[in-house]
Write an enzyme that holds these catalytic residues in place. Structure first.
Site, PDB file in Angstrom:
ATOM      1  N   VAL A 104       0.822  -1.216   0.000  1.00 57.73           N
ATOM      2  CA  VAL A 104       0.000   0.000   0.000  1.00 57.73           C
ATOM      3  C   VAL A 104       0.853   1.262   0.000  1.00 57.73           C
ATOM      4  CG1 VAL A 104      -1.906  -1.162   1.188  1.00 57.73           C
ATOM      5  CG2 VAL A 104      -0.191   0.065   2.547  1.00 57.73           C
ATOM      6  N   HIS A 130      -4.578  -4.042  -2.095  1.00 58.29           N
ATOM      7  CA  HIS A 130      -4.919  -3.611  -0.735  1.00 58.29           C
ATOM      8  C   HIS A 130      -5.057  -2.101  -0.628  1.00 58.29           C
ATOM      9  CE1 HIS A 130      -3.375  -7.576   1.291  1.00 58.29           C
ATOM     10  NE2 HIS A 130      -4.169  -7.779   0.267  1.00 58.29           N
ATOM     11  N   CYS A 138     -13.812   8.206   0.493  1.00 60.05           N
ATOM     12  CA  CYS A 138     -14.997   8.504   1.291  1.00 60.05           C
ATOM     13  C   CYS A 138     -15.602   7.204   1.790  1.00 60.05           C
ATOM     14  CB  CYS A 138     -16.021   9.294   0.479  1.00 60.05           C
ATOM     15  SG  CYS A 138     -17.565   9.588   1.386  1.00 60.05           S
ATOM     16  N   CYS A 141     -19.479   7.319  -0.066  1.00 59.33           N
ATOM     17  CA  CYS A 141     -19.711   7.299  -1.508  1.00 59.33           C
ATOM     18  C   CYS A 141     -18.527   6.774  -2.313  1.00 59.33           C
ATOM     19  CB  CYS A 141     -20.114   8.687  -2.003  1.00 59.33           C
ATOM     20  SG  CYS A 141     -18.766   9.897  -2.044  1.00 59.33           S
ATOM     21  N   CYS A 157     -16.112  14.278   3.217  1.00 57.04           N
ATOM     22  CA  CYS A 157     -16.294  14.318   1.776  1.00 57.04           C
ATOM     23  C   CYS A 157     -17.064  15.578   1.398  1.00 57.04           C
ATOM     24  CB  CYS A 157     -17.046  13.067   1.330  1.00 57.04           C
ATOM     25  SG  CYS A 157     -17.515  13.055  -0.417  1.00 57.04           S
ATOM     26  N   GLY A 197       9.199 -11.061  -3.604  1.00 54.33           N
ATOM     27  CA  GLY A 197       9.168 -10.523  -2.245  1.00 54.33           C
ATOM     28  C   GLY A 197       7.924 -10.842  -1.457  1.00 54.33           C
ATOM     29  N   SER A 199       5.688 -14.241   0.457  1.00 55.65           N
ATOM     30  CA  SER A 199       5.627 -15.661   0.790  1.00 55.65           C
ATOM     31  C   SER A 199       4.451 -16.335   0.109  1.00 55.65           C
ATOM     32  CB  SER A 199       5.519 -15.847   2.308  1.00 55.65           C
ATOM     33  OG  SER A 199       4.389 -15.158   2.818  1.00 55.65           O
TER      34      SER A 199
END
Length: 250
Positions: A104, A130, A138, A141, A157, A197, A199
């Site tokens: 992420v 992810h 938001c 929405c 939002c 990288g 498992s």
């Protein structure tokens, strides 16, 4: 043995018509991205499992958003490494998207944009299974924006007034089914899956290399250690992604 693995991996990359790559925390660890799960990842005595949940967000949104603001600050000095860049160049050359990540941190996106320069970067942009900590979404929405600094009041939002939260999948939430379907179709179409990288034990992402294999394709693994996929990989290259991927893909 090692040289044979390299020859096999290079041949498979060279001959592949369609390639999908699945990356995990290992490639980002080389850029100094913290895992936030060990003792050094504690924040105000909280563990991620206590904060990154829908229940925690509903119960105490201020604390959860403060933790994500801390995570963003911890990522601010991290840069894409040569593994991110080699993958970006590889997919840009091929002109066909195939990069899927469980991370992420946004480093694949940054590498794609930087390597593309003035040219289109779409082929190297990842499917972020992810989400991305550098975006807000938001809660009501699903509108999305680049992340902004946390102010004195909870961010809302502008369209519907819903809570703005990090655009990441929290523990207990389902992955975006459309995004997961796109990743699955890439895996099933590929005749080669690069697994870098990770498992590959956390589902549903772990099913992607197996989807390639079940469709008749092969797996090349890049990792510093053996994993559950090593036995079924056509080639397994040991080492850090920042070293292995430029030698394999450039």
């Amino acid at each position: 043995m090692e040289q044979g693995q390299w020859r096999q991996a290079r041949r498979l990359v060279r001959e592949a018509r369609h390639v999908v790559a699945l990356t995990g925390a290992g490639i980002s660890a080389e850029s100094g991205v913290p895992t936030f799960r060990d003792a050094g990842g504690l924040w105000k005595s909280y563990r991620p499992e206590e904060l990154a949940t829908p229940e925690a967000l509903a119960r105490d949104p201020r604390t959860v958003l403060e933790w994500y603001a801390w995570r963003r600050s911890a990522l601010a000095d991290c840069r894409p490494n040569e593994g991110h860049r080699a993958l970006a160049r590889f997919f840009l050359r091929r002109g066909e998207a195939g990069l899927v990540t469980q991370n992420v941190d946004g480093l694949h996106t940054r590498a794609a944009l930087e390597e593309a320069g003035e040219d289109p970067a779409e082929a190297a942009l990842p499917l972020e299974l992810h989400g991305a900590v550098g975006r807000d979404r938001c809660e009501s929405c699903a509108a999305r924006w680049p992340a902004e600094p946390l102010g004195e009041t909870l961010p809302r939002c502008s369209a519907c007034g819903g809570l703005r939260r990090p655009d990441v999948v929290l523990f207990g939430e389902m992955l975006d089914p459309d995004l997961l379907d796109r990743a699955r179709r890439l895996a099933e179409r590929a005749d080669l899956c690069l697994v870098v990288g990770t498992s590959a034990v956390v589902y549903p992402a772990a099913a992607l290399p197996l989807a390639t294999r079940e469709a008749g394709g092969l797996i090349v693994e890049v990792n510093v250690r053996r994993t559950a996929l090593t036995e079924v990989a056509a080639a397994a290259l040991r080492g850090e992604a920042g070293t292995v991927l430029p030698a394999l893909l450039d």
